[in-house]
Design a protein around this motif. Sequence first.
Motif, PDB file in Angstrom:
ATOM      1  N   GLY A  71      27.377  17.540   0.739  1.00 52.59           N
ATOM      2  CA  GLY A  71      25.989  17.605   1.191  1.00 52.59           C
ATOM      3  C   GLY A  71      25.768  16.892   2.510  1.00 52.59           C
ATOM      4  N   ASP A  72      24.525  16.516   2.748  1.00 52.90           N
ATOM      5  CA  ASP A  72      24.122  15.860   3.985  1.00 52.90           C
ATOM      6  C   ASP A  72      24.449  14.367   3.920  1.00 52.90           C
ATOM      7  N   PRO A  73      25.407  13.876   4.715  1.00 52.70           N
ATOM      8  CA  PRO A  73      25.789  12.456   4.660  1.00 52.70           C
ATOM      9  C   PRO A  73      24.616  11.513   4.928  1.00 52.70           C
ATOM     10  N   GLU A  74      23.691  11.909   5.811  1.00 48.48           N
ATOM     11  CA  GLU A  74      22.567  11.026   6.134  1.00 48.48           C
ATOM     12  C   GLU A  74      21.626  10.850   4.945  1.00 48.48           C
ATOM     13  N   THR A  75      21.587  11.829   4.063  1.00 50.17           N
ATOM     14  CA  THR A  75      20.760  11.738   2.865  1.00 50.17           C
ATOM     15  C   THR A  75      21.495  11.021   1.741  1.00 50.17           C
TER      16      THR A  75
END
Length: 337
Positions: A30-34
């Motif tokens: 998924g989105d690493p920042e999330t």
Amino acid sequence: MGGDFGPRVTVPAALQALASNPQLKLLLVGDPETISPLLANKNAELFSRLQVIPAERVVSNDVRPSQGIRSSHGTSMRIALNLVKSGEAQACVSAGNTGVLVGLAKVMLKSIEGIERPALMTVIPNLKQQKTVVLDLGANINCNSRMLVQFAIMGAVMAEYVAGVNNPRVALLNIGEEEFKGLDNIREAAITLRNTSVINYIGYVEGNELLTGKTDVLVCDGFAGNVTLKTMEGAIRVILSLIKSPDGQQKKTSLLMKIFKKWLLKQVTKRFGHLNPDQHNGATLLGLRGIVIKSHGAANEQAFKAAIDQAVQAVEKQVPDRIAARLDAVLPKSEQT
């Protein structure tokens, strides 16, 4: 990244699964920042068994399967399935769009020889403190008789190796127990199963027998299976919520009634707590050459962890290999697709 709550549920559930199983390794796609903030200040040992795989996009919950499959490149769902296809992962767990997951999994992982279409299957507890395998739960709305027979074979394998039932009883979900009732595909499947010696076919079962333990495997099309399962889950949650009345209502209740409700809740939980849907979340997509588990989109942390545990069990039991072996033994090559 999918489901109603995304990483807010899946990441904590993943950490719980890692903590409870020292042999488990997880790839979070998924989105690493999330995802990264949800992993902050966590146990270092758990981190050693966890890796974040970046994904650019997410499959929308409301997209049609055909459109979702065509535009799936770069999504967390497709990347996760590709990790299974390449052998970098042994199973995929997703709470995302069911139609897209089923379609993508079939395209990418391919069906086992002898299976026309994969089926969603779950194992639910019954009142005999045993387990019942139920399939299909929504992967296939329309099923011909051959598919129902294939579901029965796969369900029997799951009952034997996952639920631990010897010579499992197999039944078809129908609107009555009489042989003349039901749609043509159900009656045709019944004839085939009745003449298949290696299947312990016991006949038709009605929906009110789902939790009684009358059968070890309940076979149906995806429409009937989905409605049946969700009705059961909804009824159980309503019963529990009625017993757990809100605080505002409890203030208007006598002390004696409060004590009675507390005792009743304890007794109901003790007797029927094993039926809590959250403890049995996760439907296995049977009939594929890889392992895919579909979690409820609205799953909480406990429920999503249960789906991860199902994936671990499917890997340990070598489910695809066992199904393939059983199909070779049961169905003549002329009946395999």
